[in-house]
Design an enzyme around this catalytic site. Structure first.
Site, short mmCIF file in Angstrom:
data_model
loop_
_atom_site.label_atom_id
_atom_site.label_comp_id
_atom_site.label_asym_id
_atom_site.label_seq_id
_atom_site.Cartn_x
_atom_site.Cartn_y
_atom_site.Cartn_z
CG HIS A 189 -3.91 29.29 5.37
ND1 HIS A 189 -2.84 28.42 5.35
CD2 HIS A 189 -3.45 30.46 4.86
CE1 HIS A 189 -1.78 29.05 4.85
NE2 HIS A 189 -2.12 30.28 4.54
CG ASN A 248 3.94 29.18 1.42
OD1 ASN A 248 2.81 29.60 1.16
ND2 ASN A 248 4.50 29.39 2.60
CG HIS A 249 1.09 26.71 4.14
ND1 HIS A 249 1.23 26.25 5.43
CD2 HIS A 249 1.49 28.00 4.15
CE1 HIS A 249 1.67 27.24 6.19
NE2 HIS A 249 1.84 28.31 5.43
CG ASP A 679 2.62 3.01 17.81
OD1 ASP A 679 3.09 4.15 18.07
OD2 ASP A 679 2.68 2.05 18.61
CB SER A 681 1.22 4.55 21.01
OG SER A 681 2.62 4.80 21.08
CG ASP A 721 6.95 1.82 30.22
OD1 ASP A 721 7.59 2.90 30.23
OD2 ASP A 721 5.84 1.70 29.67
CD GLU A 728 0.97 12.02 31.24
OE1 GLU A 728 1.97 11.91 31.97
OE2 GLU A 728 -0.06 11.34 31.36
#
Length: 760
Positions: A189, A248-249, A679, A681, A721, A728
């Protein structure tokens, strides 16, 4: 002087006699003191062991609950595929790209990495292919120094690994006749320190020191890229002496929740998507089992009563990109229409009483429930086929205890009218009886692989759905014995579960669990271990623990640290389910006294959270008692709160049901937002936010008004916008402990005072 000397001598003699009496007390007094000390020590150690055990139970229960939530998120992706073809009207659906990615022609070219240039400013390791011992040594040295391998070399490494794995069988057969011992390691892991310590103690992979790593190389840890890069590099260097099983991971959908996807995108911002896509291909090509000397079977998770090694040898493993995705099929294969007409004729012979009862039950349902009952999406179709296939045995590959039974097709109970090979599925306003079809080949392959990757052993006989994890099954000693006898084996070695000592034996010594990631839950929580097998096939266990601080801590301090971390995680769980818990508490609190009995409190917690924990033992850490001995249930949530003040909607805080939903599904929402944010961002459009939220709430059956979602989207679009900074947004819905918040606030005040003092 003679008298003085005589007096002094007598005094000294008396002191000596007194000292002798103190030094040699009576045997009875000595025995009594020893018994008291022993009794105190035993009680002390018993209390410490009790704390250690419930701490372990908390960690494990929350871990498995997270895996259940991941399965639920996977079903949400499928739901989005069925209901959301165009997320933003431009280009193909992003979720579809994630689950069914189109192969990039650029990646399909074996020399694609040659188009990438390595700048002269790059100070990391430079490797060439075919790999040599000096190349792997350079990788080891670089990773110890926190350096990152360039994307060009990662892509080339993955391409070479992909070509090698394509030539390997599903089940690898090894022999100890060509080597002294084989070392078997469990889950890592992303713990690079554990891998380096294993190499230090046991030796680097070579012809003299062969290794088998039993899956789960990535996720959770912060060095998954480095761990899997080293393993693949040694696989290319020593293909006959380095062996890897799939866990499984090694699954791109699991990687979304548990950190590997995020780690790759952070370390490789330019070619991250290409690297992830290649990892997805390589993971699906990893062998699923290993057999040593025809006597020892090694798989990551376990087995079921349907496990067939001969069948597993012939499956096309590369087609199972994710074990969390059930093969999609339609109800048309089940001939619903003919079965519905037959069921309708059968209902017409029923008594009027049963019909009136049905009408009453239907009228009591909410419009949302009636709407859900009227149809069956392709996800439900898949679930029904899953039920049909698993009804032939007691095991079940994927199960979700959170799904209401009214939404899940179920096998009919035996009755004189109804044959056993019949499935009940919702159709229009009723349940229709459908003949059980024989599961298709691809579905059988998927189920066999899921059971190998996800199952756990249990002490009880038989095989049952693993409802605790949500996938695979629980297999008992009889299932183990039957499989071993059937294939002439004598031992099953598996991983998949963290063990306090790094390993554990069960099923009369026929099953061994090996786990190699030490300090998995918390520093000092568990040891890591590995197994060495020689020609006599007798396993020898080697334990270790990686930590710079563990050795300095006493046993009590280690238990306290782990206990504190576990209780914090449990309190966050309570806070995320606050409204449900309060509703349950208030049902017992008929007089609005704000208190209920301990038994009622524990009953509500287990019914809502389903963590199977010793709630009465944990009560002193979670809630206060009133003078009459009852529990003040609101005290469960006193020391928890949001990270920052919640967003304001029209001058008021977010609706409690919406806020709690975000708290509870914060990880899932972050995963979905990261998928939408192509992207990286950190911004998504308000329209994407609204669409995703509506689908998410509809899928989970959460009653959240569309207006509340729209208001929330507008409130967190701070600069108006049309984009939302979801980092946040999610930070506002992070659960924190109020004590920690006060400490952080105090630190900030001290920093301000200190900085102010410097400028004076």
């Amino acid at each position: 002087m003679g008298c003085g000397t005589s007096v002094a001598t007598e005094t000294q003699v008396k002191r000596l006699e007194t000292d002798e009496a103190v030094r040699s007390p009576s045997p009875a007094l000595t025995m009594k003191a020893a018994v008291l000390i022993q009794r105190w020590y035993r009680r002390y150690m018993a209390r410490l062991e009790m704390r250690r055990r419930y701490t372990w139970n908390i960690f494990q229960s929350i871990e498995y609950a997270g895996e259940q939530e991941q399965l639920q998120l996977s079903s949400f992706f499928t739901y989005m595929l069925d209901n959301f073809t165009q997320l933003n009207g431009n280009g193909p659906d992003l979720i579809s790209q994630l689950l069914d990615p189109v192969v990039d022609p650029w990646l399909d070219r074996e020399t694609c990495y040659n188009l990438i240039s390595v700048p002269e400013s790059y100070t990391g390791p430079r490797i060439s292919f075919p790999l040599t011992v000096s190349d792997t040594a350079a990788l080891l040295s670089a990773f110890k120094e926190q350096q990152i391998l360039h994307a060009k070399y990662v892509l080339q490494l993955l391409n070479e690994t992909k070509k090698l794995l394509k030539q390997m069988p599903n089940i690898v057969h090894l022999s100890t006749s060509y080597t002294k011992e084989i070392t078997i390691c469990g889950d890592l892991h992303g713990r690079l320190d554990d891998l380096l310590l294993i190499f230090y103690k046991n030796g680097l992979p070579s012809a003299e020191t062969p290794y088998l790593f039993n899956g789960d190389f990535v996720d959770r840890g912060k060095k998954s890229v480095e761990v899997v890069t080293l393993l693949f590099a040694y696989l290319l260097l020593y293909p006959d002496h380095m062996h890897l099983n799939r866990g499984n991971h090694e699954d791109h959908i699991m990687n979304l929740r548990y950190g590997f996807t995020k780690e790759v995108m952070l370390k490789y911002k330019t070619y991250g998507h290409e690297i992830l896509q290649l990892f997805q291909d390589v993971f699906s090509l990893l062998p699923i089992a290993t057999v040593i000397d025809g006597k020892i079977l090694i798989v990551h998770g376990g087995i079921s009563d349907q496990t067939d090694l001969e069948f597993l040898s012939s499956v096309e493993r590369y087609k199972v990109k994710s074990a969390l995705r059930f093969p999609r099929c339609s109800l048309e294969q089940l001939d619903i229409g003919r079965s519905y007409r037959l069921a309708k004729r059968m209902r017409s012979t029923d008594s009027p009483r049963s019909g009136s009862s049905h009408s009453y039950n239907e009228s009591q349902r909410s419009p949302r429930q009636r709407k859900r009952r009227c149809g069956l999406s392709s996800q439900d179709s898949a679930a029904s086929t899953s039920s049909s296939s698993s009804s032939l045995s007691s095991s079940s590959s994927l199960c979700s205890p959170r799904t209401p039974s009214s939404l899940s097709p179920r096998p009919c109970p035996p009755s004189p009218r109804m044959p056993h090979s019949v499935l009940q599925v919702p159709f229009l306003d009723s349940l229709s009886s459908v003949p059980l079809p024989s599961p298709p080949q691809h579905e059988q392959e998927w189920k066999q692989i899921v059971d190998i990757l996800w199952s756990d052993p249990k002490t009880q006989e038989g095989c049952s759905p693993n409802t605790f994890r949500g996938g695979g099954c629980y297999f008992g000693p009889d299932v183990t014995k039957r499989l071993l006898l059937q294939h002439g084996l004598q031992l099953l070695i598996r991983s998949h579960e963290c063990k306090q000592e790094g390993y554990e034996l069960c099923h009369d010594g026929q099953v061994i669990t090996i786990f190699s990631a030490s300090n998995y839950y918390e520093v000092g929580s568990n040891r890591g271990a590995y197994i060495k097998l020689g020609r006599e096939l007798v396993p020898r266990f080697y334990q270790y623990q990686v930590s710079r601080t563990t050795r300095k801590l006493t046993l009590t301090q280690r238990v306290q640290a782990a206990e504190g971390s576990a209780l914090r995680a449990l309190k966050e769980k309570l806070f995320a389910h606050r409204s449900e818990l309060m509703t349950g508490f208030q049902q017992f609190d008929q007089s609005d006294a704000g208190s209920i009995t301990v038994s009622e409190w524990a009953q509500v917690l287990e019914a809502i959270l389903r963590l199977d924990l010793p709630w009465r033992t944990l009560r002193p850490h979670l809630a206060r008692l009133t003078p009459d001995g009852s529990i003040e249930y609101q005290s469960c949530f006193e020391d928890m709160g949001p990270g920052v003040p919640l967003p304001q909607v029209r001058g008021k805080q977010v609706a409690p049901n919406l806020a709690e939903t975000v708290f509870r599904y914060r990880t899932d929402i972050e995963i979905i937002f990261n998928i939408i944010d192509k992207d990286h961002s950190g911004l998504i459009s308000t329209e994407e936010f609204r669409h995703t939220w509506r689908l998410f709430s509809t899928h989970l059956g959460i009653d959240i008004d569309d207006t509340a979602i729209d208001d929330l989207a507008r409130s967190i679009d701070f600069n108006k916008d049309g984009s939302i900074d979801f980092t946040e947004f999610l930070e506002a819905f992070r659960v924190v402990h109020k004590l920690d918040f006060k400490e952080q606030l105090g630190e900030k005040v001290d920093e301000v005072k200190y900085s102010g003092g410097k400028h004076l």
